[in-house]
Enzyme design. Structure first.
Site, PDB file in Angstrom:
ATOM      1  N   ARG A 130       1.120  -0.657  -0.045  1.00  0.00           N
ATOM      2  CA  ARG A 130      -0.260   0.106  -0.280  1.00  0.00           C
ATOM      3  C   ARG A 130       0.950   1.074  -0.307  1.00  0.00           C
ATOM      4  NH1 ARG A 130      -2.742   1.048   4.617  1.00  0.00           N
ATOM      5  NH2 ARG A 130      -4.258   2.106   3.339  1.00  0.00           N
TER       6      ARG A 130
ATOM      7  N   ARG B  46      -0.266   5.051  12.228  1.00  0.00           N
ATOM      8  CA  ARG B  46       0.794   4.768  14.096  1.00  0.00           C
ATOM      9  C   ARG B  46       0.425   4.603  14.914  1.00  0.00           C
ATOM     10  NH1 ARG B  46       4.731   2.119  11.481  1.00  0.00           N
ATOM     11  NH2 ARG B  46       4.362   3.233   9.119  1.00  0.00           N
TER      12      ARG B  46
ATOM     13  N   LYS C 271       3.920  -6.624  11.898  1.00  0.00           N
ATOM     14  CA  LYS C 271       2.962  -6.560  10.672  1.00  0.00           C
ATOM     15  C   LYS C 271       4.009  -7.981  10.411  1.00  0.00           C
ATOM     16  CE  LYS C 271       2.264  -4.738   5.938  1.00  0.00           C
ATOM     17  NZ  LYS C 271       1.716  -3.540   5.917  1.00  0.00           N
TER      18      LYS C 271
HETATM   19  O1  LIG Z   1       0.848  -3.897   3.453  1.00  0.00           O
HETATM   20  C1  LIG Z   1       0.886  -3.206   2.334  1.00  0.00           C
HETATM   21  O2  LIG Z   1       1.212  -2.893   2.270  1.00  0.00           O
HETATM   22  C2  LIG Z   1       0.137  -4.454   0.831  1.00  0.00           C
HETATM   23  C3  LIG Z   1       0.987  -5.537   1.392  1.00  0.00           C
HETATM   24  C4  LIG Z   1       0.257  -6.325  -0.433  1.00  0.00           C
HETATM   25  C5  LIG Z   1       1.430  -7.896  -1.068  1.00  0.00           C
HETATM   26  C6  LIG Z   1       0.997  -8.724  -2.013  1.00  0.00           C
HETATM   27  S1  LIG Z   1       1.809  -9.768  -2.438  1.00  0.00           S
HETATM   28  C7  LIG Z   1       0.613 -10.193  -3.371  1.00  0.00           C
HETATM   29  C8  LIG Z   1       0.206  -9.305  -4.057  1.00  0.00           C
HETATM   30  N1  LIG Z   1       1.223  -8.950  -4.996  1.00  0.00           N
HETATM   31  C9  LIG Z   1       2.091  -7.625  -4.855  1.00  0.00           C
HETATM   32  O3  LIG Z   1       2.706  -7.045  -5.107  1.00  0.00           O
HETATM   33  N2  LIG Z   1       1.452  -7.498  -4.528  1.00  0.00           N
HETATM   34  C10 LIG Z   1       0.458  -7.616  -3.143  1.00  0.00           C
END
Ligand SMILES: O=C(O)CCCC[C@@H]1SC[C@@H]2NC(=O)N[C@@H]21
Length: 272
Positions: free
Chosen positions: A76, A270, A135
């Site tokens: 994100r 946060r 996390k």
């Molecule tokens: O917490 C976050 O910032 C979100 C992370 C999301 C990661 C997943 S892994 C599968 C899919 N492909 C990506 O490039 N991102 C999501």
């Protein structure tokens, strides 16, 4: 504490485990007769990026795409997401979706994934998976198709750390190091097994959301809310005490100036 299966650390073993999980998943989704596709790749830039490329090229089949490794995994707010073979599970669910209101979809996916993981996994708004304040995983939802036209192709990316992950370049922004499923007592870290459990949970939750929206999920979110009652600070400087989420998934903050609503996507939050 469960040991990490040493075999799962190698790329071929991680791929084989995912392929085995994909067979179970295909069975659970009734593929291919149901119209679902289940695919596993050894390496992709990003499972989200791949499904979005396909959708933009007109391929909008319901698909679960997993990768043992991602070279440009994304998180994100433009952050990178590291996926190394055997260290993390990365998959995306892509499907045409036409809810009356999209608000709260990412929270619904968070609830579905957290409920399918071992007890004790909680949610940091909007949808970070947390284990003991660290996390464990995250969710990135992207869409393709014309905004405002009923149906869009939704790509729901899920990343869950299995072992202690490599730190992303912006790790300094996070107060504590990430967690991995291997830390949870009695928890297997087989990526294929988790793919076969988590992907159907996501599909089912998203279908329910499409029918009924976020409101039926509000209480379930509350039961997993790791921020409730805690002092937090938003990335744009607002301080307050987290007070649950509204019926549209907005975070409620009690501030010195009164109640503020924070929408997912606007800012990050946060504990402080
Ligand atoms: O917490 C976050 O910032 C979100 C992370 C999301 C990661 C997943 S892994 C599968 C899919 N492909 C990506 O490039 N991102 C999501």
């Amino acid at each position: 504490m469960a040991e990490v299966d040493p075999a799962a650390r190698t790329a071929p073993a991680a791929l084989a485990a995912l392929q085995q999980g994909a067979r179970r998943l295909a069975h659970a989704l009734g593929a291919p007769a149901s119209g679902w596709e289940v695919e596993v790749a050894a390496t992709l830039d990003s499972t989200n990026a791949e499904l979005l490329r396909r959708a933009r090229a007109g391929v909008t089949r319901p698909t679960v795409l997993a990768a043992a490794a991602q070279t440009a995994g994304r998180g994100r707010r433009g952050r990178p997401w590291v996926t190394l073979p055997g260290q993390s599970l990365a998959f995306s669910v892509g499907l045409p979706l036409a809810p009356a209101d999209w608000s709260g979809l990412s929270l619904v996916v968070g609830v579905a994934v957290a409920q399918a993981l071992p007890t004790g996994v909680r949610l940091k708004w909007p949808n970070d998976l947390w284990w003991q304040g660290r996390k464990l995983g995250g969710i990135l939802i992207e869409t393709a198709g014309a905004a405002g036209s009923g149906s869009r192709y939704a790509v729901i990316g899920v990343g869950v750390n299995l072992a202690t992950p490599a730190l992303p370049p912006d790790a300094a922004l996070d107060a504590l190091p990430p967690a991995g499923l291997h830390e949870l007592p009695g928890t297997a870290v087989d990526p294929g097994a988790w793919l076969a459990v988590l992907a159907p949970a996501v599909v089912q939750a998203v279908r329910r959301f499409e029918q009924d929206g976020f409101a039926p999920w509000q209480a379930r979110y509350g039961a997993l809310d790791a921020l409730a009652g805690r002092p937090v600070r938003t990335s744009d400087g607002v301080e307050g005490v987290a007070d649950g989420v509204d019926a549209d998934g907005a975070l409620r903050l009690r501030t010195a100036q009164g109640l503020r609503r924070v929408q997912a996507g606007e800012v990050s939050v946060r504990p402080c």
